[in-house]
Design a protein around this motif. Structure first.
Motif, PDB file in Angstrom:
ATOM      1  N   ILE A 145    -100.444   2.919  73.661  1.00 21.62           N
ATOM      2  CA  ILE A 145    -100.179   1.668  74.377  1.00 21.62           C
ATOM      3  C   ILE A 145    -101.286   1.460  75.394  1.00 21.62           C
ATOM      4  O   ILE A 145    -101.616   2.361  76.165  1.00 21.62           O
ATOM      5  CB  ILE A 145     -98.828   1.719  75.122  1.00 21.62           C
ATOM      6  CG1 ILE A 145     -97.666   1.982  74.163  1.00 21.62           C
ATOM      7  CG2 ILE A 145     -98.586   0.408  75.878  1.00 21.62           C
ATOM      8  CD1 ILE A 145     -96.344   2.224  74.883  1.00 21.62           C
ATOM      9  N   THR A 146    -101.883   0.276  75.376  1.00 24.15           N
ATOM     10  CA  THR A 146    -102.777  -0.118  76.463  1.00 24.15           C
ATOM     11  C   THR A 146    -102.089  -1.227  77.256  1.00 24.15           C
ATOM     12  O   THR A 146    -101.195  -1.913  76.745  1.00 24.15           O
ATOM     13  CB  THR A 146    -104.136  -0.617  75.943  1.00 24.15           C
ATOM     14  OG1 THR A 146    -103.930  -1.785  75.133  1.00 24.15           O
ATOM     15  CG2 THR A 146    -104.821   0.456  75.120  1.00 24.15           C
ATOM     16  N   TYR A 147    -102.517  -1.396  78.491  1.00 27.24           N
ATOM     17  CA  TYR A 147    -101.816  -2.290  79.415  1.00 27.24           C
ATOM     18  C   TYR A 147    -102.730  -3.418  79.888  1.00 27.24           C
ATOM     19  O   TYR A 147    -103.915  -3.198  80.165  1.00 27.24           O
ATOM     20  CB  TYR A 147    -101.320  -1.507  80.635  1.00 27.24           C
ATOM     21  CG  TYR A 147    -100.392  -0.372  80.292  1.00 27.24           C
ATOM     22  CD1 TYR A 147     -99.034  -0.584  80.102  1.00 27.24           C
ATOM     23  CD2 TYR A 147    -100.882   0.926  80.124  1.00 27.24           C
ATOM     24  CE1 TYR A 147     -98.178   0.460  79.778  1.00 27.24           C
ATOM     25  CE2 TYR A 147    -100.040   1.980  79.796  1.00 27.24           C
ATOM     26  CZ  TYR A 147     -98.688   1.735  79.622  1.00 27.24           C
ATOM     27  OH  TYR A 147     -97.850   2.775  79.294  1.00 27.24           O
ATOM     28  N   ARG A 148    -102.151  -4.618  80.017  1.00 27.28           N
ATOM     29  CA  ARG A 148    -102.891  -5.734  80.606  1.00 27.28           C
ATOM     30  C   ARG A 148    -102.423  -5.875  82.050  1.00 27.28           C
ATOM     31  O   ARG A 148    -101.307  -6.319  82.317  1.00 27.28           O
ATOM     32  CB  ARG A 148    -102.616  -7.017  79.815  1.00 27.28           C
ATOM     33  CG  ARG A 148    -103.344  -8.236  80.374  1.00 27.28           C
ATOM     34  CD  ARG A 148    -103.221  -9.429  79.445  1.00 27.28           C
ATOM     35  NE  ARG A 148    -101.829  -9.851  79.293  1.00 27.28           N
ATOM     36  CZ  ARG A 148    -101.440 -10.830  78.474  1.00 27.28           C
ATOM     37  NH1 ARG A 148    -102.328 -11.438  77.710  1.00 27.28           N
ATOM     38  NH2 ARG A 148    -100.164 -11.179  78.407  1.00 27.28           N
ATOM     39  N   HIS A 149    -103.303  -5.501  82.984  1.00 33.42           N
ATOM     40  CA  HIS A 149    -102.890  -5.566  84.385  1.00 33.42           C
ATOM     41  C   HIS A 149    -104.041  -5.987  85.296  1.00 33.42           C
ATOM     42  O   HIS A 149    -104.072  -5.639  86.473  1.00 33.42           O
ATOM     43  CB  HIS A 149    -102.319  -4.223  84.852  1.00 33.42           C
ATOM     44  CG  HIS A 149    -103.188  -3.028  84.564  1.00 33.42           C
ATOM     45  ND1 HIS A 149    -104.397  -2.829  85.157  1.00 33.42           N
ATOM     46  CD2 HIS A 149    -102.989  -1.975  83.731  1.00 33.42           C
ATOM     47  CE1 HIS A 149    -104.919  -1.687  84.721  1.00 33.42           C
ATOM     48  NE2 HIS A 149    -104.092  -1.152  83.850  1.00 33.42           N
ATOM     49  N   THR A 152    -102.315 -12.261  90.053  1.00 34.92           N
ATOM     50  CA  THR A 152    -101.159 -13.091  90.410  1.00 34.92           C
ATOM     51  C   THR A 152     -99.958 -12.869  89.513  1.00 34.92           C
ATOM     52  O   THR A 152     -98.823 -13.095  89.923  1.00 34.92           O
ATOM     53  CB  THR A 152    -101.552 -14.580  90.348  1.00 34.92           C
ATOM     54  OG1 THR A 152    -102.037 -14.895  89.029  1.00 34.92           O
ATOM     55  CG2 THR A 152    -102.651 -14.881  91.367  1.00 34.92           C
ATOM     56  N   SER A 153    -100.157 -12.431  88.298  1.00 37.38           N
ATOM     57  CA  SER A 153     -99.062 -12.269  87.356  1.00 37.38           C
ATOM     58  C   SER A 153     -98.128 -11.141  87.798  1.00 37.38           C
ATOM     59  O   SER A 153     -98.577 -10.040  88.128  1.00 37.38           O
ATOM     60  CB  SER A 153     -99.626 -11.974  85.962  1.00 37.38           C
ATOM     61  OG  SER A 153     -98.635 -11.448  85.127  1.00 37.38           O
ATOM     62  N   ILE A 154     -96.834 -11.394  87.789  1.00 36.82           N
ATOM     63  CA  ILE A 154     -95.852 -10.356  88.125  1.00 36.82           C
ATOM     64  C   ILE A 154     -95.925  -9.190  87.131  1.00 36.82           C
ATOM     65  O   ILE A 154     -95.924  -8.020  87.545  1.00 36.82           O
ATOM     66  CB  ILE A 154     -94.425 -10.940  88.184  1.00 36.82           C
ATOM     67  CG1 ILE A 154     -94.319 -11.952  89.331  1.00 36.82           C
ATOM     68  CG2 ILE A 154     -93.399  -9.833  88.383  1.00 36.82           C
ATOM     69  CD1 ILE A 154     -94.569 -11.368  90.701  1.00 36.82           C
ATOM     70  N   PRO A 155     -96.009  -9.448  85.798  1.00 37.16           N
ATOM     71  CA  PRO A 155     -96.170  -8.315  84.880  1.00 37.16           C
ATOM     72  C   PRO A 155     -97.402  -7.468  85.187  1.00 37.16           C
ATOM     73  O   PRO A 155     -97.346  -6.242  85.112  1.00 37.16           O
ATOM     74  CB  PRO A 155     -96.283  -8.996  83.509  1.00 37.16           C
ATOM     75  CG  PRO A 155     -95.507 -10.259  83.660  1.00 37.16           C
ATOM     76  CD  PRO A 155     -95.789 -10.704  85.061  1.00 37.16           C
ATOM     77  N   ASN A 200    -103.515  -9.161  73.226  1.00 35.79           N
ATOM     78  CA  ASN A 200    -102.981 -10.351  73.888  1.00 35.79           C
ATOM     79  C   ASN A 200    -101.584 -10.160  74.483  1.00 35.79           C
ATOM     80  O   ASN A 200    -100.900 -11.132  74.766  1.00 35.79           O
ATOM     81  CB  ASN A 200    -102.957 -11.525  72.908  1.00 35.79           C
ATOM     82  CG  ASN A 200    -102.134 -11.212  71.659  1.00 35.79           C
ATOM     83  OD1 ASN A 200    -101.648 -10.093  71.499  1.00 35.79           O
ATOM     84  ND2 ASN A 200    -101.979 -12.188  70.792  1.00 35.79           N
ATOM     85  N   GLY A 201    -101.147  -8.922  74.684  1.00 31.24           N
ATOM     86  CA  GLY A 201     -99.828  -8.668  75.236  1.00 31.24           C
ATOM     87  C   GLY A 201     -99.904  -7.982  76.586  1.00 31.24           C
ATOM     88  O   GLY A 201    -100.963  -7.485  76.995  1.00 31.24           O
ATOM     89  N   ASP A 202     -98.778  -7.937  77.282  1.00 30.32           N
ATOM     90  CA  ASP A 202     -98.714  -7.118  78.489  1.00 30.32           C
ATOM     91  C   ASP A 202     -98.851  -5.643  78.109  1.00 30.32           C
ATOM     92  O   ASP A 202     -99.554  -4.875  78.771  1.00 30.32           O
ATOM     93  CB  ASP A 202     -97.387  -7.354  79.213  1.00 30.32           C
ATOM     94  CG  ASP A 202     -97.216  -8.805  79.631  1.00 30.32           C
ATOM     95  OD1 ASP A 202     -98.159  -9.366  80.207  1.00 30.32           O
ATOM     96  OD2 ASP A 202     -96.139  -9.380  79.356  1.00 30.32           O
ATOM     97  N   LEU A 203     -98.150  -5.281  77.035  1.00 30.12           N
ATOM     98  CA  LEU A 203     -98.306  -3.974  76.403  1.00 30.12           C
ATOM     99  C   LEU A 203     -98.945  -4.231  75.035  1.00 30.12           C
ATOM    100  O   LEU A 203     -98.599  -5.199  74.356  1.00 30.12           O
ATOM    101  CB  LEU A 203     -96.962  -3.272  76.207  1.00 30.12           C
ATOM    102  CG  LEU A 203     -95.995  -3.234  77.387  1.00 30.12           C
ATOM    103  CD1 LEU A 203     -94.691  -2.560  76.972  1.00 30.12           C
ATOM    104  CD2 LEU A 203     -96.611  -2.520  78.565  1.00 30.12           C
TER     105      LEU A 203
END
Length: 516
Positions: free
Chosen positions: A262-266, A270-273, A407-410
């Motif tokens: 799993i890679t993360y989009r962070h 400003t995004s809460i996720p 293109n996902g949060d995860l």
């Protein structure tokens, strides 16, 4: 041996390019390429088109002497200039091969990739027709392992210049240095085939007279053709197929040095996720919520191995060959299934973003296994982590192995080691590596990876440095390794001599043959 030596294989993608600089997966075309080194049956490197190599005292210059009787499939002699041309072309702005990061460490490669120097400044040059000199920015003890990968093979400059934009677009516009060549006749959108290279230096050990590669979009048809003897192997895709085939004598599971993770989009401020996923506590909660053994078993089958760290099992061993790096990786507790700990960490992370509930997207590749892993992972995370909703999001697989941007949060992703060293995986997550799409960064991690990359020998100090780097990545869960999949097949029991690699490219049919 049997009289008929024709192998028939399946693929899901048609033949669209023969240009090594445009591929991220070489597949069957691996058997048309050969370079300075090749991988032997023990997973170690041995010289191939080079007959000997000499290092300078500082181990920053490799001088290769090539065999003078090696020839391309059209009869041209393979020269040092063919390597110079190929390597410069891979880094040139108009080409910029997808895996060009593998050249980092060769003199000026980093500046060339950044656009600060022309590709002609790469640290490689020909000294006469059969002497190739490679100059490095720093010592790279893993260089031989890297050079066995197909992207480091030669390309025939005379042929490339002759055909220009047509070069490698069709079999008649390409020549080959490996044991096989793609036939220029009888290919269609659903079929292409390989035949022996008549000028290959070791052609007396090439026994197959033809390798058919048929394109399938229907797995039922693929199964039917295997059962009726029109295919010599079939890959088992579904959990049901694997379970029913595991007791058959023709069943084989082939572990490969890759990791599903799993890679993360962070990186959005400003995004809460993104704010949630920037917390190490969040990523640890997600890691502890995953039952890796069940996830691998329920998707790829019981031959899959739960991750012990980012480096796959079997990739690299210690100085005496007894200790597997994967088993030695520190902070393996970050990857253990601990639902109570996961819930506690999750609530703590939610509290910091002032939320009781949140929805995250999980992006996955639109393949049979991709969908299966995504749905199983979605179920595990939502069951264990209170207030979490996971929505699945497909991304497309394009030709030649390219996929759409994450293109996902995860994001479910697969990373593979192109050469047999822990650095092949650990270097992917340094700050400047193009594979580090999550943008995770840690200065100590970068420093340790650079230190291991600059080492002059495979020694205990280098081993410990790599372990420390892996420990940082796991403690912070910069990425979250899930499991190491094993590809499973049913295979013609009369086929022998195939070399199934665990690193680099998957299979080598150079010495394959059928026997009664």
């Amino acid at each position: 041996m049997t009289q008929r030596q024709v192998l028939t294989l399946a693929t899901s993608t048609p033949l669209t390019t023969l240009d090594a600089d445009k591929m991220t997966k070489f597949g069957r075309l691996n058997n048309t390429i050969e370079g300075l080194y090749q991988t032997n049956r023990d997973g170690q490197t041995q010289l191939a088109l080079a007959k000997r190599v000499q290092l300078n005292a500082t181990k920053t210059t490799y001088t290769f002497k090539l065999w003078q009787d090696s020839r391309w499939s059209n009869g041209d002699t393979i020269t040092a200039q063919d390597f110079v041309y190929a390597w410069r072309r891979a880094l040139a702005p108009q080409t910029k091969a997808p895996e060009a990061d593998l050249f980092l460490g060769i003199k000026n490669a980093r500046q060339i990739l950044a656009g600060d120097l022309p590709a002609t400044q790469l640290g490689v040059h020909a000294k006469g027709r059969f002497t190739l000199v490679v100059t490095l920015d720093h010592p790279m003890v893993e260089l031989p392992q890297r050079l066995a990968y197909p992207i480091f093979g030669p390309q025939n400059q005379r042929v490339a210049t002759k055909w220009g934009a047509k070069y490698a677009t069709q079999p008649k516009y390409q020549v080959y240095a490996g044991p096989f060549m793609v036939s220029s006749h009888g290919n269609t959108a659903k079929h292409w085939h390989l035949i022996p290279n008549p000028y290959y230096w070791d052609r007396k050990h090439v026994y197959l007279t033809r390798i058919n590669v048929n394109v399938y979009h229907n797995q039922a048809q693929e199964w039917q053709d295997y059962q009726q003897g029109r295919l010599d192997e079939v890959r088992l895709q579904s959990k049901t197929d694997v379970k029913s085939a595991e007791t058959q004598t023709t069943y084989t599971a082939r572990p490969y040095s890759k990791m599903i993770l799993i890679t993360y989009r962070h990186h959005s401020s400003t995004s809460i996720p993104s704010q949630l996923l920037r917390q190490t506590t969040t990523r640890l909660a997600i890691s502890h919520a995953v039952n890796r053994q069940a996830l691998g078993r329920n998707t790829y089958g019981k031959s899959s191995l739960p991750a012990q760290g980012i480096v796959p099992a079997g990739l690299s061993r210690g100085l005496r060959g007894t200790t597997d790096f994967a088993a030695s990786q520190p902070d393996q507790t970050a990857l253990t299934y601990q639902p109570k700990v996961a819930r506690q960490q999750w609530r703590q992370a939610l509290k910091k973003v002032h939320r009781h509930r949140i929805t995250l997207t999980l992006s996955y590749l639109d393949t049979t296994h991709g969908r299966l892993v995504a749905t199983q992972l979605q179920k595990q995370l939502m069951t264990t982590l209170p207030g979490l909703t996971v929505r699945l999001k497909q991304r497309a697989q394009h030709l030649n192995g390219h996929s759409s941007p994450l293109n996902g949060d995860l994001n479910l992703n697969t990373q593979q080691a192109q050469y047999a060293d822990p650095l092949a995986m650990l270097a992917l997550f340094t700050t400047t590596n193009s594979a580090n799409t999550t943008r995770w960064h840690n200065r100590d991690y970068d420093r340790l990876v650079a230190q291991a990359s600059n080492a002059t020998a495979f020694n205990t100090q280098r081993w410990r440095t790599l372990l420390k780097a892996d420990g940082i990545l796991m403690r912070e869960q910069g990425v979250t390794p899930l499991f190491q999949p094993a590809s499973t097949y049913l295979m013609n029991p009369h086929l022998n001599g195939v070399r199934f690699n665990t690193v680099g490219t998957l299979s080598n049919f150079k010495e394959a043959y059928f026997a009664r």
